[in-house]
Scaffold this motif. Structure first.
Motif, PDB file in Angstrom:
ATOM      1  N   THR A 151       9.314  -0.487  34.089  1.00 49.53           N
ATOM      2  CA  THR A 151       7.860  -0.292  34.041  1.00 49.53           C
ATOM      3  C   THR A 151       7.329  -0.692  32.671  1.00 49.53           C
ATOM      4  OG1 THR A 151       8.086   1.519  35.617  1.00 49.53           O
ATOM      5  CG2 THR A 151       6.016   1.393  34.407  1.00 49.53           C
ATOM      6  N   ASP A 152       8.059  -0.321  31.614  1.00 43.32           N
ATOM      7  CA  ASP A 152       7.645  -0.700  30.261  1.00 43.32           C
ATOM      8  C   ASP A 152       7.645  -2.217  30.094  1.00 43.32           C
ATOM      9  OD1 ASP A 152       7.271   1.899  29.535  1.00 43.32           O
ATOM     10  OD2 ASP A 152       9.177   2.095  28.447  1.00 43.32           O
ATOM     11  N   ARG A 153       8.698  -2.876  30.591  1.00 40.19           N
ATOM     12  CA  ARG A 153       8.759  -4.346  30.482  1.00 40.19           C
ATOM     13  C   ARG A 153       7.591  -4.987  31.225  1.00 40.19           C
ATOM     14  NH1 ARG A 153      14.306  -3.687  31.261  1.00 40.19           N
ATOM     15  NH2 ARG A 153      14.103  -4.207  33.455  1.00 40.19           N
ATOM     16  N   ARG A 154       7.312  -4.486  32.403  1.00 44.96           N
ATOM     17  CA  ARG A 154       6.213  -5.032  33.208  1.00 44.96           C
ATOM     18  C   ARG A 154       4.875  -4.854  32.495  1.00 44.96           C
ATOM     19  NH1 ARG A 154       4.742  -2.554  38.985  1.00 44.96           N
ATOM     20  NH2 ARG A 154       2.571  -3.092  38.923  1.00 44.96           N
ATOM     21  N   ALA A 155       4.708  -3.703  31.876  1.00 47.04           N
ATOM     22  CA  ALA A 155       3.457  -3.432  31.170  1.00 47.04           C
ATOM     23  C   ALA A 155       3.325  -4.297  29.925  1.00 47.04           C
ATOM     24  CB  ALA A 155       3.382  -1.966  30.792  1.00 47.04           C
ATOM     25  N   HIS A 156       4.426  -4.585  29.233  1.00 46.61           N
ATOM     26  CA  HIS A 156       4.367  -5.329  27.981  1.00 46.61           C
ATOM     27  C   HIS A 156       4.302  -6.839  28.182  1.00 46.61           C
ATOM     28  CE1 HIS A 156       4.663  -1.894  25.434  1.00 46.61           C
ATOM     29  NE2 HIS A 156       5.798  -1.498  25.998  1.00 46.61           N
ATOM     30  N   ASP A 157       5.117  -7.373  29.083  1.00 47.19           N
ATOM     31  CA  ASP A 157       5.148  -8.837  29.192  1.00 47.19           C
ATOM     32  C   ASP A 157       4.672  -9.364  30.541  1.00 47.19           C
ATOM     33  OD1 ASP A 157       7.279  -8.238  30.818  1.00 47.19           O
ATOM     34  OD2 ASP A 157       8.786  -9.060  29.483  1.00 47.19           O
ATOM     35  N   GLY A 158       4.270  -8.492  31.435  1.00 45.63           N
ATOM     36  CA  GLY A 158       3.712  -8.928  32.705  1.00 45.63           C
ATOM     37  C   GLY A 158       4.717  -9.478  33.686  1.00 45.63           C
ATOM     38  N   THR A 159       6.039  -9.352  33.410  1.00 47.23           N
ATOM     39  CA  THR A 159       7.049  -9.859  34.348  1.00 47.23           C
ATOM     40  C   THR A 159       7.305  -8.825  35.429  1.00 47.23           C
ATOM     41  OG1 THR A 159       8.859  -8.948  33.059  1.00 47.23           O
ATOM     42  CG2 THR A 159       8.204 -11.229  32.574  1.00 47.23           C
ATOM     43  N   VAL A 160       7.668  -9.313  36.561  1.00 43.55           N
ATOM     44  CA  VAL A 160       7.999  -8.430  37.679  1.00 43.55           C
ATOM     45  C   VAL A 160       9.456  -8.717  38.043  1.00 43.55           C
ATOM     46  CG1 VAL A 160       7.467  -7.821  40.048  1.00 43.55           C
ATOM     47  CG2 VAL A 160       5.627  -8.464  38.494  1.00 43.55           C
ATOM     48  N   THR A 161      10.295  -7.718  37.868  1.00 47.07           N
ATOM     49  CA  THR A 161      11.716  -7.877  38.181  1.00 47.07           C
ATOM     50  C   THR A 161      11.945  -7.558  39.659  1.00 47.07           C
ATOM     51  OG1 THR A 161      12.206  -5.598  37.670  1.00 47.07           O
ATOM     52  CG2 THR A 161      12.343  -7.167  35.844  1.00 47.07           C
ATOM     53  N   PRO A 162      13.060  -7.995  40.228  1.00 57.30           N
ATOM     54  CA  PRO A 162      13.350  -7.640  41.628  1.00 57.30           C
ATOM     55  C   PRO A 162      13.371  -6.131  41.853  1.00 57.30           C
ATOM     56  CG  PRO A 162      14.840  -9.363  40.871  1.00 57.30           C
ATOM     57  CD  PRO A 162      14.043  -8.922  39.685  1.00 57.30           C
ATOM     58  N   PHE A 163      13.850  -5.405  40.858  1.00 58.69           N
ATOM     59  CA  PHE A 163      13.894  -3.945  40.980  1.00 58.69           C
ATOM     60  C   PHE A 163      12.481  -3.382  41.093  1.00 58.69           C
ATOM     61  CE2 PHE A 163      14.036   0.324  39.106  1.00 58.69           C
ATOM     62  CZ  PHE A 163      14.973   0.921  39.954  1.00 58.69           C
ATOM     63  N   VAL A 164      11.564  -3.905  40.275  1.00 57.32           N
ATOM     64  CA  VAL A 164      10.177  -3.427  40.309  1.00 57.32           C
ATOM     65  C   VAL A 164       9.533  -3.818  41.632  1.00 57.32           C
ATOM     66  CG1 VAL A 164       7.902  -3.641  39.218  1.00 57.32           C
ATOM     67  CG2 VAL A 164       9.952  -3.398  37.810  1.00 57.32           C
ATOM     68  N   ARG A 165       9.844  -4.998  42.149  1.00 56.18           N
ATOM     69  CA  ARG A 165       9.300  -5.399  43.458  1.00 56.18           C
ATOM     70  C   ARG A 165       9.748  -4.407  44.542  1.00 56.18           C
ATOM     71  NH1 ARG A 165      11.398 -10.757  42.665  1.00 56.18           N
ATOM     72  NH2 ARG A 165      10.023 -11.684  41.141  1.00 56.18           N
ATOM     73  N   ARG A 166      11.024  -4.067  44.531  1.00 54.51           N
ATOM     74  CA  ARG A 166      11.532  -3.106  45.528  1.00 54.51           C
ATOM     75  C   ARG A 166      10.874  -1.744  45.354  1.00 54.51           C
ATOM     76  NH1 ARG A 166      17.772  -3.130  44.883  1.00 54.51           N
ATOM     77  NH2 ARG A 166      17.085  -3.659  42.821  1.00 54.51           N
ATOM     78  N   LEU A 167      10.704  -1.329  44.119  1.00 51.99           N
ATOM     79  CA  LEU A 167      10.067  -0.044  43.827  1.00 51.99           C
ATOM     80  C   LEU A 167       8.616  -0.050  44.301  1.00 51.99           C
ATOM     81  CD1 LEU A 167      10.240   2.741  42.518  1.00 51.99           C
ATOM     82  CD2 LEU A 167       9.575   1.688  40.364  1.00 51.99           C
ATOM     83  N   THR A 168       7.894  -1.133  44.055  1.00 52.41           N
ATOM     84  CA  THR A 168       6.497  -1.246  44.488  1.00 52.41           C
ATOM     85  C   THR A 168       6.414  -1.223  46.007  1.00 52.41           C
ATOM     86  OG1 THR A 168       6.094  -2.566  42.507  1.00 52.41           O
ATOM     87  CG2 THR A 168       4.400  -2.609  44.209  1.00 52.41           C
ATOM     88  N   ALA A 169       7.320  -1.918  46.675  1.00 49.59           N
ATOM     89  CA  ALA A 169       7.336  -1.919  48.140  1.00 49.59           C
ATOM     90  C   ALA A 169       7.636  -0.527  48.679  1.00 49.59           C
ATOM     91  CB  ALA A 169       8.357  -2.930  48.645  1.00 49.59           C
ATOM     92  N   LEU A 170       8.558   0.160  48.030  1.00 47.36           N
ATOM     93  CA  LEU A 170       8.901   1.528  48.455  1.00 47.36           C
ATOM     94  C   LEU A 170       7.708   2.450  48.295  1.00 47.36           C
ATOM     95  CD1 LEU A 170      11.108   3.491  49.424  1.00 47.36           C
ATOM     96  CD2 LEU A 170      11.689   3.854  47.029  1.00 47.36           C
ATOM     97  N   GLU A 171       7.005   2.346  47.166  1.00 48.74           N
ATOM     98  CA  GLU A 171       5.816   3.179  46.948  1.00 48.74           C
ATOM     99  C   GLU A 171       4.737   2.866  47.960  1.00 48.74           C
ATOM    100  OE1 GLU A 171       4.753   2.410  42.900  1.00 48.74           O
ATOM    101  OE2 GLU A 171       6.253   3.791  42.119  1.00 48.74           O
ATOM    102  N   ALA A 172       4.572   1.591  48.302  1.00 47.96           N
ATOM    103  CA  ALA A 172       3.560   1.206  49.291  1.00 47.96           C
ATOM    104  C   ALA A 172       3.900   1.762  50.664  1.00 47.96           C
ATOM    105  CB  ALA A 172       3.438  -0.323  49.343  1.00 47.96           C
ATOM    106  N   SER A 173       5.172   1.741  51.026  1.00 46.39           N
ATOM    107  CA  SER A 173       5.564   2.263  52.339  1.00 46.39           C
ATOM    108  C   SER A 173       5.418   3.779  52.414  1.00 46.39           C
ATOM    109  CB  SER A 173       6.983   1.841  52.680  1.00 46.39           C
ATOM    110  OG  SER A 173       7.907   2.506  51.822  1.00 46.39           O
ATOM    111  N   ARG A 174       5.613   4.456  51.308  1.00 41.65           N
ATOM    112  CA  ARG A 174       5.453   5.928  51.272  1.00 41.65           C
ATOM    113  C   ARG A 174       3.990   6.314  51.423  1.00 41.65           C
ATOM    114  NH1 ARG A 174       9.214   8.135  46.396  1.00 41.65           N
ATOM    115  NH2 ARG A 174      11.213   7.749  47.383  1.00 41.65           N
ATOM    116  N   SER A 175       3.102   5.522  50.829  1.00 46.59           N
ATOM    117  CA  SER A 175       1.678   5.878  50.854  1.00 46.59           C
ATOM    118  C   SER A 175       1.039   5.620  52.216  1.00 46.59           C
ATOM    119  CB  SER A 175       0.931   5.102  49.757  1.00 46.59           C
ATOM    120  OG  SER A 175       1.000   3.716  50.030  1.00 46.59           O
ATOM    121  N   GLN A 176       1.686   4.831  53.076  1.00 41.78           N
ATOM    122  CA  GLN A 176       1.099   4.542  54.385  1.00 41.78           C
ATOM    123  C   GLN A 176       1.377   5.607  55.390  1.00 41.78           C
ATOM    124  OE1 GLN A 176       2.718   0.754  55.407  1.00 41.78           O
ATOM    125  NE2 GLN A 176       1.330  -0.357  54.067  1.00 41.78           N
TER     126      GLN A 176
END
Length: 176
Positions: A151-176
């Motif tokens: 999360t810190d890396r994403r916030a600082h340099d704007g990169t999205v790692t595969p781990f963050v993509r999976r985490l974002t997808a997981l959060e999206a599926s939980r919120s639905q």
């Protein structure tokens, strides 16, 4: 979404096998030691019951009497001999009682050993569950740290790692 990684400090672990712990408990448990002593006593009684009662007892006594014990002139001496004679049929009954007491003492040891073994197995199962929970918490803390770092890396340099993509997808599926 903010996460903090927890620092987990390893504790020194004393390792012993279940069989070794059971053997140690069986060797030093006070209830089992008492039961073994009772069995040894019952075995001795069984041996004593097997012996015929032909043990004569000799009793000798000498006494001096009179005006005082040191200056009296009267002396008495007595010698006694006693012999126990066993009634016919009584010896088999004594043997049967002695053998029954020995069998009861043996059964008592087995029961105490079974009780201690079950208690040790139960405690080892609890320890295994605690170890599994500790491993899960350690893994969870490590994953929390990875999430925080990503999360810190994403916030600082704007990169999205595969781990963050999976985490974002997981959060999206939980919120639905």
């Amino acid at each position: 979404f903010a996460c903090q990684s927890a620092h987990v400090q390893a504790q020194p672990v004393f390792s012993v096998t279940l069989d070794a712990a059971i053997q140690e408990a069986l060797a030093h448990n006070p209830d089992i030691l008492r039961a073994r002593a009772a069995l040894a006593s019952a075995r001795a009684e069984s041996v004593a019951a097997a012996v015929r009662l032909y043990n004569p007892e000799l009793d000798a006594e000498i006494a001096r009497g009179g005006s005082s014990i040191w200056s009296g002139t009267d002396w008495t001496a007595s010698i006694g001999l006693a012999q126990i004679i066993e009634r016919p049929g009584k010896r088999p009954a004594r043997l049967a009682v002695a053998h029954a007491l020995r069998d009861v003492a043996t059964a008592h040891i087995r029961e105490e050993e079974r009780r201690v073994t079950l208690a040790m197995r139960r405690e080892f199962a609890r320890a295994r569950i605690l170890a599994d929970q500790r491993a899960a918490l350690t893994l969870s803390a490590r994953l929390d740290g990875e999430i925080a770092d990503a999360t810190d890396r994403r916030a600082h340099d704007g990169t999205v790692t595969p781990f963050v993509r999976r985490l974002t997808a997981l959060e999206a599926s939980r919120s639905q």
